[in-house]
Design a protein around this motif. Sequence first.
Motif, PDB file in Angstrom:
ATOM      1  N   GLN A 148       3.270  -1.278   8.589  1.00  0.00           N
ATOM      2  CA  GLN A 148       4.240  -1.496   7.522  1.00  0.00           C
ATOM      3  C   GLN A 148       3.636  -1.204   6.154  1.00  0.00           C
ATOM      4  O   GLN A 148       4.232  -0.510   5.331  1.00  0.00           O
ATOM      5  CB  GLN A 148       4.755  -2.933   7.568  1.00  0.00           C
ATOM      6  CG  GLN A 148       5.719  -3.269   6.447  1.00  0.00           C
ATOM      7  CD  GLN A 148       6.085  -4.742   6.426  1.00  0.00           C
ATOM      8  OE1 GLN A 148       5.563  -5.535   7.205  1.00  0.00           O
ATOM      9  NE2 GLN A 148       6.972  -5.108   5.531  1.00  0.00           N
ATOM     10  N   ARG A 149       2.437  -1.708   5.908  1.00  0.00           N
ATOM     11  CA  ARG A 149       1.797  -1.496   4.609  1.00  0.00           C
ATOM     12  C   ARG A 149       1.413  -0.028   4.395  1.00  0.00           C
ATOM     13  O   ARG A 149       1.539   0.490   3.298  1.00  0.00           O
ATOM     14  CB  ARG A 149       0.576  -2.407   4.468  1.00  0.00           C
ATOM     15  CG  ARG A 149       0.911  -3.901   4.511  1.00  0.00           C
ATOM     16  CD  ARG A 149       1.678  -4.333   3.321  1.00  0.00           C
ATOM     17  NE  ARG A 149       0.749  -4.342   2.209  1.00  0.00           N
ATOM     18  CZ  ARG A 149       0.979  -4.888   1.038  1.00  0.00           C
ATOM     19  NH1 ARG A 149       2.102  -5.480   0.815  1.00  0.00           N
ATOM     20  NH2 ARG A 149       0.072  -4.846   0.089  1.00  0.00           N
ATOM     21  N   GLU A 188       4.618   1.721   3.506  1.00  0.00           N
ATOM     22  CA  GLU A 188       4.988   1.452   2.117  1.00  0.00           C
ATOM     23  C   GLU A 188       4.203   2.346   1.170  1.00  0.00           C
ATOM     24  O   GLU A 188       4.761   2.916   0.228  1.00  0.00           O
ATOM     25  CB  GLU A 188       4.724  -0.014   1.763  1.00  0.00           C
ATOM     26  CG  GLU A 188       5.665  -1.005   2.383  1.00  0.00           C
ATOM     27  CD  GLU A 188       5.233  -2.449   2.149  1.00  0.00           C
ATOM     28  OE1 GLU A 188       4.288  -2.677   1.365  1.00  0.00           O
ATOM     29  OE2 GLU A 188       5.841  -3.342   2.746  1.00  0.00           O
ATOM     30  N   GLU A 246       5.639   5.400  -1.234  1.00  0.00           N
ATOM     31  CA  GLU A 246       5.386   5.457  -2.674  1.00  0.00           C
ATOM     32  C   GLU A 246       4.781   6.797  -3.066  1.00  0.00           C
ATOM     33  O   GLU A 246       5.138   7.374  -4.102  1.00  0.00           O
ATOM     34  CB  GLU A 246       4.473   4.314  -3.099  1.00  0.00           C
ATOM     35  CG  GLU A 246       4.254   4.215  -4.583  1.00  0.00           C
ATOM     36  CD  GLU A 246       5.515   3.925  -5.370  1.00  0.00           C
ATOM     37  OE1 GLU A 246       5.581   4.352  -6.535  1.00  0.00           O
ATOM     38  OE2 GLU A 246       6.449   3.274  -4.843  1.00  0.00           O
ATOM     39  N   THR A 301       1.219  -0.588  -7.122  1.00  0.00           N
ATOM     40  CA  THR A 301       2.499  -0.746  -6.442  1.00  0.00           C
ATOM     41  C   THR A 301       2.360  -1.491  -5.118  1.00  0.00           C
ATOM     42  O   THR A 301       3.357  -1.907  -4.553  1.00  0.00           O
ATOM     43  CB  THR A 301       3.161   0.608  -6.153  1.00  0.00           C
ATOM     44  OG1 THR A 301       2.321   1.372  -5.299  1.00  0.00           O
ATOM     45  CG2 THR A 301       3.454   1.347  -7.438  1.00  0.00           C
ATOM     46  N   LEU A 302       1.125  -1.669  -4.642  1.00  0.00           N
ATOM     47  CA  LEU A 302       0.882  -2.363  -3.374  1.00  0.00           C
ATOM     48  C   LEU A 302       0.001  -3.588  -3.579  1.00  0.00           C
ATOM     49  O   LEU A 302      -1.119  -3.636  -3.096  1.00  0.00           O
ATOM     50  CB  LEU A 302       0.196  -1.423  -2.375  1.00  0.00           C
ATOM     51  CG  LEU A 302       0.989  -0.224  -1.928  1.00  0.00           C
ATOM     52  CD1 LEU A 302       0.105   0.693  -1.111  1.00  0.00           C
ATOM     53  CD2 LEU A 302       2.194  -0.661  -1.122  1.00  0.00           C
TER      54      LEU A 302
END
Length: 166
Positions: free
Chosen positions: A68-69, A72, A76, A95-96
Amino acid sequence: MAKVTPVLWTQKKNKQGHCPIYLRIEAGDRRRYVSLRTKVHESHWNDKARRVRKTHPQHEAINNLIAQRVAEAQAEILKLRTDREAVTAEGLKETLPPETPAARGDFFEFADGVVQDFERRGKLYTHKRYKSVCKKFRDYTGEPLPFDRLTPRLLRDYETHLIERY
């Protein structure tokens, strides 16, 4: 070309032998790391696949978190490329942010509580000013605004927006 890979930091073992998992963000010649706030024993980590082995009791949940990360971060990167903006390791890290309980709160819930507190204490001028500022910031960012999105870059962009508008 930007690249995101999960890594196990074996140099940061705790007393039980567990090591933290980080996302390594590489863009250009820069590297930045974002913690996943998860630790596993070194024997449960598959370095080639960059995943937790099936021998770990919670391998599915941890591997889902990693996937998931990474997704993401890649989303981005794609967004920045689509907008023709520079992809930097620092920008991606911003952003993370790491998942923490404090990062899950909402700024506007907190701000509304502060505004109501001024009204209850009879500080009506301060109440009116804070309420106006919160309304303008809410219109700019939209709701909800998690604390992890409240970054210096967002505040600088908002300041520029105010200078241009007013």
